[in-house]
Design an enzyme around this catalytic site. Sequence first.
Site, PDB file in Angstrom:
ATOM      1  N   ILE A  14       0.832  -1.199   0.000  1.00 40.50           N
ATOM      2  CA  ILE A  14       0.000   0.000   0.000  1.00 40.50           C
ATOM      3  C   ILE A  14       0.866   1.248   0.000  1.00 40.50           C
ATOM      4  CG2 ILE A  14      -1.622   1.342   1.404  1.00 40.50           C
ATOM      5  CD1 ILE A  14      -2.878  -1.315   2.274  1.00 40.50           C
ATOM      6  N   ASN A  82       2.410   4.905   7.478  1.00 39.22           N
ATOM      7  CA  ASN A  82       1.921   3.653   6.894  1.00 39.22           C
ATOM      8  C   ASN A  82       2.672   2.426   7.396  1.00 39.22           C
ATOM      9  OD1 ASN A  82       0.730   1.894   4.610  1.00 39.22           O
ATOM     10  ND2 ASN A  82       2.930   1.844   4.173  1.00 39.22           N
ATOM     11  N   ALA A  83       3.895   2.599   7.876  1.00 42.73           N
ATOM     12  CA  ALA A  83       4.720   1.454   8.263  1.00 42.73           C
ATOM     13  C   ALA A  83       4.036   0.620   9.338  1.00 42.73           C
ATOM     14  CB  ALA A  83       6.075   1.930   8.768  1.00 42.73           C
ATOM     15  N   ILE A  85       3.732  -3.770  11.030  1.00 43.75           N
ATOM     16  CA  ILE A  85       4.093  -5.180  10.999  1.00 43.75           C
ATOM     17  C   ILE A  85       2.999  -5.995  11.689  1.00 43.75           C
ATOM     18  CG2 ILE A  85       6.565  -4.689  11.031  1.00 43.75           C
ATOM     19  CD1 ILE A  85       6.564  -5.532  14.005  1.00 43.75           C
ATOM     20  N   THR A  86       3.030  -7.283  11.478  1.00 36.81           N
ATOM     21  CA  THR A  86       2.166  -8.215  12.209  1.00 36.81           C
ATOM     22  C   THR A  86       3.029  -9.271  12.876  1.00 36.81           C
ATOM     23  OG1 THR A  86       1.864  -9.612  10.249  1.00 36.81           O
ATOM     24  CG2 THR A  86       0.182  -7.917  10.661  1.00 36.81           C
ATOM     25  N   GLN A 144      -4.997 -11.404  16.579  1.00 38.43           N
ATOM     26  CA  GLN A 144      -4.357 -10.107  16.317  1.00 38.43           C
ATOM     27  C   GLN A 144      -4.646  -9.109  17.438  1.00 38.43           C
ATOM     28  OE1 GLN A 144      -5.254  -8.586  12.345  1.00 38.43           O
ATOM     29  NE2 GLN A 144      -3.356  -9.502  11.609  1.00 38.43           N
ATOM     30  N   TYR A 147      -2.006  -6.366  17.052  1.00 36.78           N
ATOM     31  CA  TYR A 147      -2.209  -5.547  15.855  1.00 36.78           C
ATOM     32  C   TYR A 147      -3.466  -4.693  15.970  1.00 36.78           C
ATOM     33  CZ  TYR A 147      -2.667  -4.435  10.863  1.00 36.78           C
ATOM     34  OH  TYR A 147      -2.786  -3.784   9.648  1.00 36.78           O
ATOM     35  N   TYR A 179      -9.350  -5.658   3.297  1.00 36.20           N
ATOM     36  CA  TYR A 179      -8.374  -6.601   2.734  1.00 36.20           C
ATOM     37  C   TYR A 179      -7.996  -6.164   1.321  1.00 36.20           C
ATOM     38  CZ  TYR A 179      -8.996  -9.469   6.813  1.00 36.20           C
ATOM     39  OH  TYR A 179      -9.003  -9.908   8.118  1.00 36.20           O
ATOM     40  N   ILE A 180      -6.705  -5.902   1.145  1.00 33.59           N
ATOM     41  CA  ILE A 180      -6.181  -5.308  -0.081  1.00 33.59           C
ATOM     42  C   ILE A 180      -5.264  -6.318  -0.777  1.00 33.59           C
ATOM     43  CG2 ILE A 180      -4.940  -3.326  -1.035  1.00 33.59           C
ATOM     44  CD1 ILE A 180      -7.550  -2.615   0.466  1.00 33.59           C
TER      45      ILE A 180
END
Length: 240
Positions: A14, A82-83, A85-86, A144, A147, A179-180
């Site tokens: 993204i 935008n940065a 992580i999961t 998650q 997250y 979801y992208i």
Amino acid sequence: MARVALVTGGSRGIGEAISKKLKADGYAVAATYAGNDEAAAKFTKETGIKTYKWNVANYEDSAAGIAQVEADLGPIDVVVANAGITRDAPFHKMTPEQWHQVIDTNLTGVFNTVHPVWPGMRERKFGRIIVISSINGQKGQFAQVNYAATKAGDLGIVKSLAQEGARAGITANAVCPGYIATEMVMAVPEKVRDSIISQIPAGRLGEPEEIARCVAFLASDDAGFVNGSTISANGAQFFA
């Protein structure tokens, strides 16, 4: 003179689409990355957008990197945080390390990215802060907890910054992608991907460029009265 935009995690997924869109719209763009030197070099070669390597989870690294961007391009007018992580795991199996890694990058990383540019934006009476949150920060998600907590926290950051920055001409808004069709999502097994798509009323994954267009609007002068808001771009999967 072109406005300067900083996109963290801006060389892939993204973030890559956002960087390209802002450049196409006339911004001088700087894109950060964490560790994939090869991908960053390829991105710069293909787009002409300069990349900068630093860890957004570290304040000193972020402040030094931002200072270098401003030395190279000029004062930063637009920040796209935008940065992210999961480190997914069911809560009963989640380790403190998994928790802190995600908190440090996805939540503290926003502070580390915005805080160094905030005084300059206040002095110049202009700024655009755009945080990329997530549908899972709005609705939660199995495995998650870390997250989802960060992405929900990002929305709180935006709402608070909007109130603090409004009189100084600074807006702060969020985009919550669903979801992208990024490299990460497309890498999951087809059966899992089909299961995800079946939950999206639009019947498809979103495209990175669709998120980039949301960001471009929020960065523009047209969005000057949009402040503290969240754009949900998820194909009607969830209504906040």
